[in-house]
Design an enzyme around this catalytic site. Structure first.
Site, PDB file in Angstrom:
ATOM      1  N   ALA A  65       0.857  -1.182   0.000  1.00  0.00           N
ATOM      2  CA  ALA A  65       0.000   0.000   0.000  1.00  0.00           C
ATOM      3  C   ALA A  65       0.892   1.230   0.000  1.00  0.00           C
ATOM      4  O   ALA A  65       2.062   1.153   0.363  1.00  0.00           O
ATOM      5  CB  ALA A  65      -0.882  -0.019   1.240  1.00  0.00           C
ATOM      6  N   GLY A 106       0.350  -5.146   0.495  1.00  0.00           N
ATOM      7  CA  GLY A 106      -0.721  -5.073  -0.495  1.00  0.00           C
ATOM      8  C   GLY A 106      -0.287  -5.623  -1.853  1.00  0.00           C
ATOM      9  O   GLY A 106      -1.117  -6.117  -2.618  1.00  0.00           O
ATOM     10  N   GLU A 109      -0.725  -9.178  -1.619  1.00  0.00           N
ATOM     11  CA  GLU A 109      -2.172  -9.425  -1.518  1.00  0.00           C
ATOM     12  C   GLU A 109      -2.843  -9.327  -2.892  1.00  0.00           C
ATOM     13  O   GLU A 109      -3.803 -10.044  -3.169  1.00  0.00           O
ATOM     14  CB  GLU A 109      -2.804  -8.447  -0.526  1.00  0.00           C
ATOM     15  N   GLU A 129       3.634  -5.979   7.058  1.00  0.00           N
ATOM     16  CA  GLU A 129       2.845  -4.940   7.733  1.00  0.00           C
ATOM     17  C   GLU A 129       3.132  -4.857   9.225  1.00  0.00           C
ATOM     18  O   GLU A 129       3.052  -3.803   9.836  1.00  0.00           O
ATOM     19  CB  GLU A 129       1.346  -5.195   7.526  1.00  0.00           C
TER      20      GLU A 129
END
Ligand code: CAA
Length: 694
Positions: A65, A106, A109, A129
């Site tokens: 992210a 992310g 992911e 994370e």
């Protein structure tokens, strides 16, 4: 080629649609990237392509992210990551993620929503994370255990480890390894193979086989928590990550697990710990930026390093360079300490077993010894002096180095306290002199204070900063001041810890408060570990300090089974009645009365003067920015990263409160607590510690 948006293109290679992201530096999932992905998959899906490859330009696949967006006001609404992932998973044609560099957070992911993953061997995959005080909030906690199993997912998510692609291949996280440099072609070939062989569209969220194995075995989680209790102490994120995997195992559906993930993610995201850890992530990167020195400033080549002193420090420093293939020569005055130092290096390598035996042998082979500076240092590019902390000795050494070393060689001192300008003054080349303050054990500790003296040249600083990165250190540029940044601030805490004990707090009270704050241990436990007799001279000891009395009673720390604490045979510490009596006697002798000191006072007396000192350091221009102080303290002194560092913590408490307390302490106890003028100004201007620049 179709330009989907500023960071996304769609091209065609036969039957395969290729979506390419190009959003430097790391293809983070910014709003533009998410929208590009969404529109790209939509356009590819609407075409007659029989498969879709997602690949990235630049140094890496999606590295996560966009952390800069966290906590920032929402911009124009764009496609959510969830929308992108759903479109990928539900695609009627195979989607292949082509991975180079890193697929993190992310990024992984997203890749887990592709039906297949192809990676080059140098790629690394992970869910880091936890290091930002978070958990993977885009389905990663539910998908990863479905691929790699519960135990591996627990390990990966709570460590945040970047798993090398060959290992990820074995774990089933990567379906095919592509030859280095040929990722695009390999991914397209793989996509064509999927089409030709009519391979299934693997949807990870549908496959519960690996979760079933953990159902009804709560002990997997209990044991994992127990085994890692020490490591996770104080941190909120590891537990939240574990809970998510538990939810994956125990939820009736994938969606139910996702819901649990979302709730736990929200809790962490709005918490102070993650704010601190995200701040710290950028603080560490900011420390590399030196105002006035451009990133492309040429560096001096460093192929051979000389070290003076084969003690613990010199040996540890040498290992850093050998680890990255740089030749090292260590000089000692006598054969015996030289042999001992080289033997210690060998045994450190053997014990650490971080490298394969042949690699270890290569590293050991890169380090040689010599008794002659004249011989050894003629051709070194950098020499680091790591001898006794005595100015006369250092000056003598630097005078010799000036005569011996080739022009352009960098002359560095590892001093932790002495004035580097004074050391540089004995040379005819002060522009080449710098401080490289390693922390002990130097082969392990990450922090490196790089000390800029009055005349140090820019390219010497630049070379040192780049070299630090190469040897895996986190470098912070500081100025010449007693103790530099780290030890100067430490001095405040140590002084208060000692004073508190002379007012009635017990060493274990002070230690407990600092331990509970998040330090790995308190100052007294630390002294016991290091040895109370460091710097203590028996002949000169006349019971004038608590330490004198303890050392005279042969209580010299853990090694003698007693120091401030008593130790059992397993080195478990317990409060010592002997020490308590010694302290009591000292207080009585001083004519004072021991008083009950609250935990709150212990913490404030230890921490606030540190914050005040940091402000003075910035006021004097001895550190570049407030966050550099935090990087020093988190990396070198065990400040808990979930509290950001002294400056970040000061902002949490509030500058006004810190000032008020310093004034209160000054009124009661004097000068030592005098608030920095800059602290007064900061409060008057309504600013934050984080705003301070040196
Ligand atoms: N968001 C925004 N910026 C990022 C970023 C991210 N995720 N990752 C790196 N950057 C920026 C850095 O701040 C740096 O910027 P500057 O050049 O301006 O300083 C630049 O990218 C390069 O980063 P590094 O200096 O760290 O480069 P590197 O090559 O040494 O390391 C890396 C690259 C391994 C990707 C490293 O940057 C890294 O670990 N990044 C963070 C990865 C991460 O934690 N991802 C998870 C994010 S959270 C998430 O994804 C939540 C979720 O579930 C949706």
């Amino acid at each position: 080629m179709t330009e989907i948006n500023a960071v996304t293109t769609l091209t065609r290679d036969g039957d395969v649609a290729v979506i390419t992201l190009n959003s430097p530096p790391v293809n983070a999932l910014s709003a533009a990237v998410r929208q590009g992905l969404y529109d790209g998959f939509k356009a590819a899906g609407a075409s007659d392509a029989k498969a879709i490859v997602l690949i990235c330009d630049g140094r890496t696949f999606i590295a996560g992210a966009d952390i800069t967006e966290f906590g920032a006001p929402a911009g124009t609404p764009t496609a959510s990551l969830f929308d992108v992932q759903t479109m990928m998973e539900d695609s009627p044609v195979p989607v292949i993620a082509a991975i180079h560099g890193t697929a993190l957070g992310g990024g992984l992911e997203v890749a887990l929503c592709a039906h297949y993953r192809v990676a080059v061997p140098s790629a690394r995959l992970g869910l880091p994370e936890v290091a930002l005080g978070l958990l993977p909030g885009a389905g990663g906690t539910q998908r990863l255990p479905r691929v790699v199993g519960v135990e591996t997912a627990l390990e990966m998510m709570t460590s945040g480890r970047h798993v090398p692609a060959p290992e990820a291949f074995k774990l089933g996280l990567v379906d095919e390894l592509a030859p280095e440099g040929e990722l695009r072609a390999a991914a397209i070939a793989f996509a064509n193979k999927c089409v030709a062989e009519n391979r299934p569209l693997v949807k990870i969220s549908d496959n519960n086989t690996k979760l079933e194995a953990a159902k009804g075995h709560p002990e997997i989680f209990a044991n994992f928590r127990k085994a890692n209790a020490r490591k996770f102490r104080g941190f909120e994120a590891p537990e939240a990550n574990i809970k998510c995997i538990e939810a994956a195992v125990n939820s009736a559906t994938f969606e139910e697990g996702l819901k649990a993930e979302r709730t736990l993610f929200g809790g962490l995201m709005s918490g102070v710990q993650s704010a601190a850890q995200r701040y710290y992530f950028f603080a560490e990167r900011q420390a590399n930026k030196i105002p006035g020195i451009a990133d492309d400033t040429p560096v001096r080549p460093i192929n051979k390093v000389g070290i003076i002193g084969a003690g613990t420090m010199g040996g540890g420093i040498a290992m850093n360079f050998a680890n990255v293939g740089i030749q090292v020569v260590i000089v000692e005055q006598q054969q015996a300490p030289l042999d001992k130092g080289l033997a210690t290096i060998r045994s450190n390598y053997e014990r650490s077993r971080t490298a394969k035996p042949e690699e270890t042998a290569k590293r050991v082979g890169l380090i040689t010894g010599s008794l002659s500076m004249e011989e050894a240092f003629k051709d070194v590019d950098l020499v680091i002096e790591a001898v006794f902390e005595r100015m006369d000795i250092k000056k003598d050494i630097f005078t010799k180095l000036d005569a011996i070393c080739k022009p352009g060689a960098i002359l560095a001192t590892n001093t932790s306290a002495l004035n580097i300008d004074e050391i540089a003054s004995v040379t005819k080349r002060p522009q080449d002199v710098i401080g490289l303050h390693f922390f002990s054990p130097a082969n392990v500790m990450k922090l490196l204070e790089i000390v800029r003296a009055d005349h140090t040249a820019d390219d010497v600083i630049q070379t040192s900063m780049k070299l630090a990165k190469k040897i895996g250190k986190i470098a912070v540029l500081v100025g010449v001041t007693p103790g530099f940044v780290g030890n100067r601030i430490l001095g405040q805490r140590q002084r208060e810890a000692q004073k508190l004990v002379l007012e009635g707090a017990m060493p274990w009270d002070v230690d407990r408060v600092l331990y509970d704050f998040g330090f790995p241990m308190g100052p007294f436990a630390m002294s016991d570990l290091a040895g109370l007799d460091i710097g203590w001279v028996k002949e000169k000891s006349h019971g004038e300090t608590i330490r004198d009395v303890l050392c005279e009673a042969d209580r010299r720390g853990q090694k003698t089974g007693a120091g401030y604490y008593d130790y059992d045979e397993n080195r478990n510490a317990k409060p010592s009645p002997f020490t308590e009596q010694v302290i009591h006697d000292f207080i009585v002798k001083s004519g004072a009365n021991p008083r009950k000191i609250s935990d709150e006072e212990i913490l404030e007396r230890c921490i606030f003067p540190m914050i005040n000192e940091a402000v003075k350091i910035l006021e004097e221009g001895k550190a570049i920015r407030a966050s550099d102080v935090d990087v020093v303290w988190v990396n070198g002194y065990g400040w808990p990263v979930y509290r950001g560092g002294p400056m970040f913590y000061g902002d949490l408490v509030g500058p006004a409160k810190v000032l008020e307390k310093m004034k209160e302490f000054e009124a009661k106890m004097g000068e030592q607590f005098k608030p920095a003028a800059l602290l007064e100004k900061l409060v008057a201007d309504g600013k934050k510690f984080a705003d301070l620049k040196g």
